[in-house]
Motif scaffolding. Structure first.
Motif, PDB file in Angstrom:
ATOM      1  N   ASP A 187       5.037   5.027  -6.735  1.00  0.00           N
ATOM      2  CA  ASP A 187       6.015   4.274  -5.955  1.00  0.00           C
ATOM      3  C   ASP A 187       5.863   2.782  -6.221  1.00  0.00           C
ATOM      4  O   ASP A 187       4.825   2.310  -6.684  1.00  0.00           O
ATOM      5  N   ARG A 211      -4.321   1.053   6.972  1.00  0.00           N
ATOM      6  CA  ARG A 211      -5.261   1.774   6.100  1.00  0.00           C
ATOM      7  C   ARG A 211      -6.463   0.924   5.698  1.00  0.00           C
ATOM      8  O   ARG A 211      -7.436   1.430   5.159  1.00  0.00           O
ATOM      9  N   ASN A 212      -6.371  -0.383   5.922  1.00  0.00           N
ATOM     10  CA  ASN A 212      -7.495  -1.268   5.603  1.00  0.00           C
ATOM     11  C   ASN A 212      -8.215  -1.782   6.846  1.00  0.00           C
ATOM     12  O   ASN A 212      -9.054  -2.668   6.734  1.00  0.00           O
ATOM     13  N   GLN A 264       5.015  -0.887  -6.159  1.00  0.00           N
ATOM     14  CA  GLN A 264       3.756  -1.442  -5.653  1.00  0.00           C
ATOM     15  C   GLN A 264       3.869  -2.913  -5.243  1.00  0.00           C
ATOM     16  O   GLN A 264       2.867  -3.536  -4.897  1.00  0.00           O
ATOM     17  N   PRO A 303       0.852  -1.192   0.000  1.00  0.00           N
ATOM     18  CA  PRO A 303       0.000   0.000   0.000  1.00  0.00           C
ATOM     19  C   PRO A 303       0.889   1.244   0.000  1.00  0.00           C
ATOM     20  O   PRO A 303       1.529   1.534   1.003  1.00  0.00           O
ATOM     21  N   ARG A 304       0.966   1.953  -1.103  1.00  0.00           N
ATOM     22  CA  ARG A 304       1.848   3.115  -1.178  1.00  0.00           C
ATOM     23  C   ARG A 304       1.042   4.379  -1.393  1.00  0.00           C
ATOM     24  O   ARG A 304       0.145   4.411  -2.243  1.00  0.00           O
ATOM     25  N   THR A 305       1.374   5.419  -0.665  1.00  0.00           N
ATOM     26  CA  THR A 305       0.665   6.689  -0.756  1.00  0.00           C
ATOM     27  C   THR A 305       0.649   7.233  -2.187  1.00  0.00           C
ATOM     28  O   THR A 305      -0.322   7.845  -2.620  1.00  0.00           O
ATOM     29  N   SER A 306       1.726   7.002  -2.910  1.00  0.00           N
ATOM     30  CA  SER A 306       1.822   7.533  -4.271  1.00  0.00           C
ATOM     31  C   SER A 306       1.672   6.442  -5.318  1.00  0.00           C
ATOM     32  O   SER A 306       2.247   5.357  -5.186  1.00  0.00           O
ATOM     33  N   PRO A 307       0.921   6.713  -6.392  1.00  0.00           N
ATOM     34  CA  PRO A 307       0.776   5.711  -7.450  1.00  0.00           C
ATOM     35  C   PRO A 307       2.079   5.487  -8.203  1.00  0.00           C
ATOM     36  O   PRO A 307       2.186   4.532  -8.975  1.00  0.00           O
ATOM     37  N   MET A 366      -4.399  -6.813   0.430  1.00  0.00           N
ATOM     38  CA  MET A 366      -4.981  -5.486   0.334  1.00  0.00           C
ATOM     39  C   MET A 366      -6.387  -5.446  -0.262  1.00  0.00           C
ATOM     40  O   MET A 366      -7.046  -4.416  -0.223  1.00  0.00           O
TER      41      MET A 366
END
Lengths: 343, 343, 343, 343
Positions: free
Chosen positions: B139, B187-188, B141, B133-137, B167
């Motif tokens: 980065d 985050r999940n 994956q 899970p990465r904040t930026s698309p 995820m």
């Protein structure tokens, strides 16, 4: 990137950092300060990877990125505001859009009555949940596909655009079949699997800010959707979580002008979840218009006392109608402000 | 439930509330206070629905539930601690379990070296991310299925249990095929679609606390998993989000004894995400043992400076080995405490 | 300082910023990045004033200080830990110090009984409040000078160092007359008038971290005391305010090793206010020792159920004695760790 | 009070609690629930002391007060809004009051120019700091008495009411001599020594909400001032501290209607500290008017780039004049709303 070294780092330590930065394709600019060495990295490269690598080196005090981590959603990339065209209105342009409806679609009578009242009051979009994110597994989880059908039917009957939440990447095609706008809830703002699947959904997306998400993170999540192919994203402030307990959440209303400075995407305010309390909603709606939101998304119900969810924050339909009337002079000022800003 | 009425509510308003409560199947107990009327609702019913309905009534000041909203995960339901049996150890019983490994599985050499060092230092579980899970698309994956295979291979080679993150509900069967423990990221924590799908996954679940989730919400999310059929859930404190910026997150270490009072499920501490900084990890590990955690989950890497993610918080392998040695006397005290508590 | 300009700032705008920086006595280093110009300011000057001035200029995106804003309290200024010598012990050195006593001094019998038990259990410092900061004007506000006298008497009778809170700059001389350590409460951490007056108080100061204060702010408040002439300051983590409501506050225990990295001042943990709940205190005390705190400050009471304040978080005297015994092996490990770190 | 017992508490434990409650002068009402016993305490007594005592008993799960902890400041005590009469205006009545001026009084020219512009734009109150609460001991601390004199002179010259901050109980008489309104800063909201001394100050008080204070705590601090003899208190929302870092603080604008529901005291919004950024101030001022604030308190400066403090959030004088013009239609709507609400 600006990299500040720890005090008293020997030259070999500085050199090692410089080499690492060059390995990532950047040029180096070294600044000898009074207390420590600072290095500027110039160029284009994989910023995150480089930053992470540098932060892992023991002689590095701090590594800070100067450029924004998002691209497509930034004002620098696109100056003009994004205008999202819907069935009967557009968001982000010269029109103030009101989205209203019950928290959950409960049955045909309830959603039909709601839709009638929403249309009669002059709102443009009907909301209603079919898949419900509930804290407890024992609470009502939504009517699912049956709810989607009823929402669509009610929207069509009144000529309203409809919006509903999607909670799983698996459900995106199904929900997209019935709805005009796909809503992503606060708890899913960083559900990256879901965000990726919105890229090809063919429907505008309303992305709610997470309970403890920064505005930058909200923009990064929007960037996910845009980077995967969908430009029509609107951002929604719905209250963040703080230590205050009198309201359900704390509405960060200043997020509206801040986001307008950072991005071209439309910004929506949800006064219902932001407060959790019906009596506070009309005042917050006025403030949302005054501060320049593009739209509000709020909960109304034919009989809040019998609602299966969020009754305490849902307006009775007559109160909603009255509120819409009282809002008109503020919307008129909004239009004047907006036309001035665009002229 | 205890319902307090607004001051000066007329009798008809009180009666209306009483009737509503009775409609939900509860008995009524009315208390005339000096300033206001308070009503106690006694019995068994749909508490949430009743509460929501009451809160939506204008004459109600506040409605508070007395009973806990969760059931299966509570100490009241099951007094004995849940012990989760794994390949080579058990969590929640008399053994202190260490889970360690890189943030991401990057390649065979990296995960193999990590596994060797993890096993050699005496840890029992190997961690490694394949879906990230990465904040930026933009980065990294994760290696996805290829990463799962490498992790499994490395774990098998060293006789270690393996843990990795899942995820999306869609990926549960695939991930469950390769891993021993399914990790749900912060985050999940309230990705309810995912939680429901863990019920039939046939693998123990490690559920991380959300960045701004209360302990009650963490327990409610665990209740989702258990209510859908999977009893083997462990809870993980990994730092919450506050105003402090020196550390990546703020570790709520007291959550460990608090959760031990509330639930029978094992409690794990993640010192890596809680601090974000390698130098703080050993001290926090000592404290986690001393405060009574059942396990720690931490990041190590053969070369943190070249890690694709989380390098700054990953221990070098020799430091990890040294830390494990230094931890032994604390683990010995932990065992004494634990055996005393259970005797 | 590093100053990043807004994108597309014309050269005249950059020049204006450069001139402003030079006016404050700094040298300039300009870096032309791909997206924007970044300026490094090198030298010694009034950093805050310069930063504020730059941030007020419209063409400036961000201005960041690189050097720490505090001086005397930093590790860079003084490498060796500050050791504060008290009547019967020293804090910050090779001794783990326990401070215990009732929240408020209530009467002679209560404080005498407390002092006896505190001494018998092996603690070195007696706490007790005479001036009480209470949220409500209607709550017990303390015995004031009478309380100070009783505390002194009890401390002297048992050969204990005593600590008590001072709430107003006006009261500093009076309180300093009776006590060995002056305690500054969390709500007064940024009472700058009070902090200045501690400089000449002639007594060591225990400074509690504010409810929502960052560690940097805590250090800045300590800097106030030191800059006004008093080097003997100890810092106290007592829990910060977050969204979690199960505990009274959230203990940021990792603040201990973080502060040890940033400053030479001793660090104390207050497990009573950090949790608000007696049953959680012993586990947190163990963790505080394990993570490397120099001391703990906690509440005990001969009869917590009859305490005028903080009864729920006060340990009964026999429980305190048992806890002190159980803590010994952790203190032994602490000493080993400490002597290793100092060798 | 409602006291819920732990599950399975034996009758003797319940009896002990009942006796304790009776000892505090309350009547008892026992409710036998399905899971546990709940006790209602009815009557008038020392609620806090009783609650503290009960919470300290091991068999008590939770003790909750039903009545509000404040009295004089509550709507129940006084229905009509408090109207505070000043030299040239009144706050809390039918007039929207603007307070503006520099963060610090720097010199005669600066404060005179500011006062002229403030008066010319139609604002009623001049602000300016003479005693400055600064995070660092090395920053400008204010002109003290000299600053008070200059502020008074400038206010008198323009016929403006003046407001300035007081930081210590010791300074109350001095500051009260020169100013019309005494401002209590956020960091001193719970400086109880200071609050008590405001009771006899003979000047209205503007009390800023603390950085992490709840609205209830803000009301309790106001209660201190009123209980000590001063009824003229206005409350000020100036932003709270959250995890968001893009703005200086997070403005909890909904506090305005919430406080209007809880108290009769006037509510002021400070858009300067709430945002920390000049460009966001005008939009937030519009929203503050729209949501029903009684007044705004903001920073302006003849030359913000040269201000000794808070330059980034201070408006240039011409921008302030333009903002005041743009605000007029919102103020007109505010008056309509206000007169409607009072009719």
């Amino acid at each position: 990137m600006i990299i500040s070294m720890k005090q008293h780092t020997p030259q070999t330590g500085v050199d090692e950092v410089c080499q690492r930065i060059r390995d990532f394709g950047y040029k180096i600019h070294t600044i000898e300060g009074v207390e420590r060495v600072v290095i500027a990295a110039i160029g284009v490269g994989d910023v995150t990877a480089c930053l992470e690598s540098l932060e892992a080196m023991p002689q590095v005090e701090r590594a800070v990125r100067i450029s924004a981590p998002y691209k497509f959603v930034s004002k620098e990339f696109k100056k003009d505001k994004t205008v999202i065209r819907l069935r009967n209105c557009e968001i982000g342009g010269g029109e103030f859009v009101v989205m209203a409806g019950p928290c959950s679609v409960e049955n045909e009578k309830q959603i039909m009555e709601s839709a009638e009242a929403v249309a009669a009051a002059g709102a443009q979009v009907l909301r209603g949940g079919a898949f419900k994110p509930r804290t407890s597994p024992y609470d009502f989880q939504g009517l699912e596909e049956e709810g989607l059908k009823l929402l669509r039917k009610a929207g069509d009957a009144m000529g309203l655009t409809v919006i509903t939440e999607v909670m799983s990447d698996r459900d995106v095609p199904l929900v997209a079949e019935y709805t005009d706008i796909l809503q992503i809830g606060a708890r899913n703002m960083q559900n990256f699997s879901l965000l990726k699947n919105l890229g090809k959904a063919g429907r505008p997306v309303l992305l709610k800010r997470g309970l403890s998400s920064t505005m930058k993170e909200l923009l990064m999540s929007a960037e996910y959707v845009v980077a995967h192919g969908n430009n029509d994203v609107m951002l929604c402030e719905r209250g963040i979580r703080t230590f205050e307990t009198v309201t359900r959440n704390t509405c960060d209303l200043v997020a509206v002008p801040v986001l307008h400075e950072m991005t071209h995407l439309p910004v929506v305010v949800d006064p219902s979840h932001a407060t959790g309390k019906r009596s506070l909603v009309p005042a917050l709606c006025r403030a949302a218009v005054a501060i320049g939101a593009d739209s509000i998304l709020m909960e109304v119900h034919p009989c809040p006392e019998k609602a299966v969810s969020d009754g305490a924050q849902s307006l009775h339909l007559p109160t909603f109608a009255a509120m819409m009337r009282d809002l008109q002079p503020y919307v008129a000022l909004w239009k004047r402000e907006r036309s001035g800003a665009r002229s």
